[in-house]
Design a protein around this motif. Structure first.
Motif, mmCIF file in Angstrom:
data_model
loop_
_atom_site.group_PDB
_atom_site.id
_atom_site.type_symbol
_atom_site.label_atom_id
_atom_site.label_comp_id
_atom_site.label_asym_id
_atom_site.label_seq_id
_atom_site.Cartn_x
_atom_site.Cartn_y
_atom_site.Cartn_z
ATOM 1 N N LEU A 21 0.828 -1.201 0.000
ATOM 2 C CA LEU A 21 0.000 0.000 0.000
ATOM 3 C C LEU A 21 0.867 1.258 0.000
ATOM 4 O O LEU A 21 0.571 2.235 -0.688
ATOM 5 N N ASP B 28 2.286 1.748 -3.370
ATOM 6 C CA ASP B 28 1.210 2.207 -4.250
ATOM 7 C C ASP B 28 0.894 3.681 -4.019
ATOM 8 O O ASP B 28 0.574 4.423 -4.953
ATOM 9 N N LEU B 29 0.986 4.089 -2.738
ATOM 10 C CA LEU B 29 0.718 5.497 -2.413
ATOM 11 C C LEU B 29 1.791 6.395 -3.007
ATOM 12 O O LEU B 29 1.505 7.476 -3.525
ATOM 13 N N ALA C 166 0.960 6.683 -6.500
ATOM 14 C CA ALA C 166 -0.217 7.536 -6.686
ATOM 15 C C ALA C 166 0.173 9.008 -6.627
ATOM 16 O O ALA C 166 -0.311 9.835 -7.407
ATOM 17 N N GLN D 6 -5.176 9.459 -8.954
ATOM 18 C CA GLN D 6 -5.839 8.540 -8.014
ATOM 19 C C GLN D 6 -6.317 9.255 -6.753
ATOM 20 O O GLN D 6 -7.215 8.773 -6.062
ATOM 21 N N TRP E 80 -8.628 8.279 -1.820
ATOM 22 C CA TRP E 80 -7.670 7.579 -2.686
ATOM 23 C C TRP E 80 -8.392 6.463 -3.416
ATOM 24 O O TRP E 80 -8.857 5.514 -2.802
ATOM 25 N N HIS F 72 -7.722 3.569 -5.248
ATOM 26 C CA HIS F 72 -6.651 2.632 -5.539
ATOM 27 C C HIS F 72 -7.032 1.810 -6.777
ATOM 28 O O HIS F 72 -8.176 1.362 -6.892
ATOM 29 N N ASP G 284 -7.593 -1.973 -5.206
ATOM 30 C CA ASP G 284 -8.390 -2.114 -3.981
ATOM 31 C C ASP G 284 -9.636 -1.241 -3.956
ATOM 32 O O ASP G 284 -10.462 -1.358 -3.052
#
Ligand code: C2E
Ligand code: MG
Ligand code: MG
Ligand code: MG
Length: 294
Positions: A27, A30-31, A34, A40, A65, A67, A70
């Protein structure tokens, strides 16, 4: 000891670490992506209303967010992660820039007197260059600082660095930003802080609103907070208002502002703008009148 039983240590603990940290690390990465890629993250806006005339007073910007795998991830899940792993400054800067860009857009489109409130984390207040970031942002977007309010949770006051929180808040207010204390009543802070801190608003946590008007303890606490806030010259925003009986109790207690699902959920910027235009059409006074008096 790491050297002595390093091999056993890693063999024993690595699988557990993978289970615990794996999804979080994914995560986190991914952040990072992003933030770098854009598209996102979004701010949603929850309207705030005056209880005196039901007028739209402003909106709180809440981070969302989307994702790619997710779906929607809650800020309660990724903000603590960002704080722990050094991403909060970048995330906070993105929020500041996005909120100011939106304010500039709205002001160009005839919404001159809307106030947007953003949430500021302890990390931003104490470690980042919040003052300069805000100053550069308002200059770049041509938005008056008074249009961008800052919410700080009570827990910020519990931060070990809180010794110099008052001068920091004072400088932000002197620049023109209104300041609110968020989630009031949940942070286990001493009431003495209210005397020292330069504040404009107090946001009563929804924990005290939830069981109104039936719960006598909550009713007593809310009534007492209203009296105290009045004495201190602070406006109160009640959070989490979900029903008409709650609204009625708060109005009778002298609460100035409300925010909650009863009035509106956090919504995309366009939805808030549409709401503002409907309210503006329904209102007898022309929209420019308040702007002219500024
Ligand atoms: P908060 O600042 O206290 O924001 C209010 C939260 O209550 C929001 O949750 C909002 O969706 C929710 N809420 C509003 N009205 C009602 C209601 O009537 N009933 C119920 N049950 N809930 C209501 P959200 O959006 O999930 O945000 C959670 C927290 O995450 C926020 O609490 C804030 O502390 C933090 N947060 C959100 N955006 C940001 C941000 O941009 N920066 C920072 N530092 N924190 C943020
Ligand atoms: Mg808030
Ligand atoms: Mg709050
Ligand atoms: Mg809250």
């Amino acid at each position: 000891t790491a050297k002595r039983n390093g091999r056993n240590h890693s063999q024993r603990f690595r699988p557990a670490l993978d289970v615990q940290e794996g999804p979080q690390l994914r995560l986190l990465n991914d952040l990072r992506d992003a933030l770098a890629a854009g598209g996102q993250l979004a701010l949603h806006y929850q309207p705030q209303f005056r209880l005196t005339d039901d007028g739209l007073a402003g909106a709180e910007a809440l981070l969302r967010w989307h994702h790619p795998v997710d779906g929607l991830v809650s800020p309660g899940d990724f903000i603590p992660l960002a704080e722990r792993h050094g991403l909060m400054a970048a995330l906070g800067n993105w929020v500041i820039d996005q909120a100011l860009a939106q304010l500039a857009h709205w002001r160009r489109r005839g919404m001159p007197d809307i106030t947007v409130w953003i949430n500021i984390s302890a990390m931003q207040l104490f470690q980042g260059d919040l003052e300069n970031t805000l100053a550069a942002g308002v200059a770049r977007h041509g938005v008056p600082p008074s249009a961008l309010g800052l919410e700080l949770t009570e827990s910020v006051l519990l931060d070990e660095r809180a010794g110099d929180v008052a001068p920091r808040l004072a400088r932000l207010r002197r620049k023109g930003h209104p300041v609110a204390i968020d989630d009031f009543g949940t942070g286990y802070s001493s009431l003495g802080y209210l005397k020292e801190l330069p504040l404009d608003k107090l946001k009563l946590d929804r924990a005290f609103v939830r069981s109104l008007p039936e719960d006598r303890a909550d009713a007593a606490i809310v009534t007492a907070v209203m009296a105290m806030a009045r004495g201190l010259g602070l406006e109160v925003v009640a959070e989490g208002v979900e029903s008409a009986p709650q609204r009625d109790f708060l109005a009778a207690a002298g609460c100035e502002l409300v925010q909650g699902f009863f009035y509106g959920r956090p919504e995309v910027a366009e939805a808030l703008e549409a709401r503002w235009r409907r309210a503006d059409e329904a209102s007898p006074a022309p929209s420019g009148s308040r702007a002219l008096s500024q």
